[in-house]
Design an enzyme around this catalytic site. Structure first.
Site, PDB file in Angstrom:
ATOM      1  N   SER A   1       0.856  -1.186   0.000  1.00 43.98           N
ATOM      2  CA  SER A   1       0.000   0.000   0.000  1.00 43.98           C
ATOM      3  C   SER A   1       0.890   1.233   0.000  1.00 43.98           C
ATOM      4  O   SER A   1       2.078   1.160   0.340  1.00 43.98           O
ATOM      5  CB  SER A   1      -0.883  -0.006   1.255  1.00 43.98           C
ATOM      6  OG  SER A   1      -1.529   1.234   1.448  1.00 43.98           O
TER       7      SER A   1
ATOM      8  N   TYR B   1      -2.880  -0.793  10.485  1.00 41.27           N
ATOM      9  CA  TYR B   1      -2.695  -1.113   9.071  1.00 41.27           C
ATOM     10  C   TYR B   1      -1.312  -0.667   8.586  1.00 41.27           C
ATOM     11  O   TYR B   1      -0.611  -1.413   7.903  1.00 41.27           O
ATOM     12  CB  TYR B   1      -3.797  -0.440   8.255  1.00 41.27           C
ATOM     13  CG  TYR B   1      -3.848  -0.841   6.801  1.00 41.27           C
ATOM     14  CD1 TYR B   1      -4.458  -2.030   6.415  1.00 41.27           C
ATOM     15  CD2 TYR B   1      -3.307  -0.028   5.805  1.00 41.27           C
ATOM     16  CE1 TYR B   1      -4.524  -2.397   5.072  1.00 41.27           C
ATOM     17  CE2 TYR B   1      -3.372  -0.384   4.466  1.00 41.27           C
ATOM     18  CZ  TYR B   1      -3.976  -1.577   4.108  1.00 41.27           C
ATOM     19  OH  TYR B   1      -4.040  -1.951   2.783  1.00 41.27           O
TER      20      TYR B   1
END
Length: 276
Positions: A133, A146
């Site tokens: 990401s 995350y």
């Protein structure tokens, strides 16, 4: 014979688009989901699908065994895409929340990869693509859980890539920025399970910021948001390359943040990232 790929996290978003996109491109796709109802939905759409839950070690072994039975013991590519988020301030994250998200976003990915490597070694080739990401390059507030799993995934993947240099197994990172998906909606149950926001010193910020974003009915796209097909296009580029690059950015913010991380002092980058 068409090449085969195992894709995780195919119930929606990036994984769902990748499964259908690669099938259209001629790949034999094994699309996995955590829940059996989603497996059955994908089967009804013409995909070969089986249950795989990163948090369930037995399901990893069972799913891969089934895939290898279908292919005669080979697998050309693995796309580790499945992941979830648990929004909340770092100071409000209990140990259990971090344990749960690392089980899925890192430990399960690692376990499945270790199971696949001997297959690729035996056949003499393979692609392992891990979906990281933009939050594996830089952090964003309220996303400590995350962020930390994606930073860990980047380190694990980079190490594996270097160690695999003496093989024909290609290890690659995909780093999407804002992409149309259900990750925000899917994160709500984890937020509600783990974050005692009403007793947090940041309760006011939760009310005016994070909770409004989490529970708002989304209308239209976020700034710079791209459809999941943009990730599938990069995935196909990787798979069609005999010598892919170590990492592939997707979306403008990833390119911008990748550059800023290299050129800005930490405090200057912090000032930008703190705006969310």
């Amino acid at each position: 014979m068409s090449k085969s790929i195992l894709i995780t996290g195919c119930s929606s978003g990036i994984g769902y688009d990748a499964a259908h996109g690669l099938k259209r491109a001629g790949w034999r796709v094994f699309a996995t989901c955590r829940q059996q109802k989603d497996v059955e939905r994908l089967q009804s759409e013409g995909l070969e699908s089986i249950r795989l839950d990163y948090a369930d070690e037995g399901s990893l072994r069972d799913a891969l065994a089934w895939v290898l039975e279908q292919t005669g013991g080979t697998l050309d590519a693995l796309y580790n895409n499945g992941a979830h988020a648990c929004p909340g301030a770092a100071e409000d994250l209990p140990r259990g929340a971090l344990r749960e998200i690392f089980e899925v976003n890192l430990f399960g990915v690692h376990d499945l990869t270790r199971l696949v490597i001997p297959v690729m070694r035996a056949q003499g080739h393979g692609h392992i693509i891990n979906c990281s990401s933009i939050l594996g390059l830089v952090v964003a507030p309220w996303r400590a859980a995350y962020n930390s799993t994606k930073f860990a995934l980047e380190g694990l993947t980079d190490t594996l890539r270097i160690e695999m240099r003496d093989t024909n197994i290609k290890v690659v990172l995909l780093e999407p920025g804002p992409v149309t998906s259900r990750i925000r909606a899917n994160s709500v149950p984890h937020f509600e399970k783990w974050i005692d926001w009403e007793n947090s010193p940041r309760a006011g910020q939760y009310r005016t910021s994070l909770r409004q974003r989490l529970y708002a009915k989304k209308e239209g796209k976020d700034t710079f948001e791209l459809p999941a097909s943009a990730v599938t296009a990069k995935l196909l580029k990787i798979l069609n390359s005999a010598n892919p690059a170590p990492r592939y950015y997707v979306t403008t913010p990833t390119y911008i943040m990748g550059t800023l991380r290299r050129i800005l002092p930490t405090r200057a980058l912090d000032a930008i990232l703190s705006r969310g």
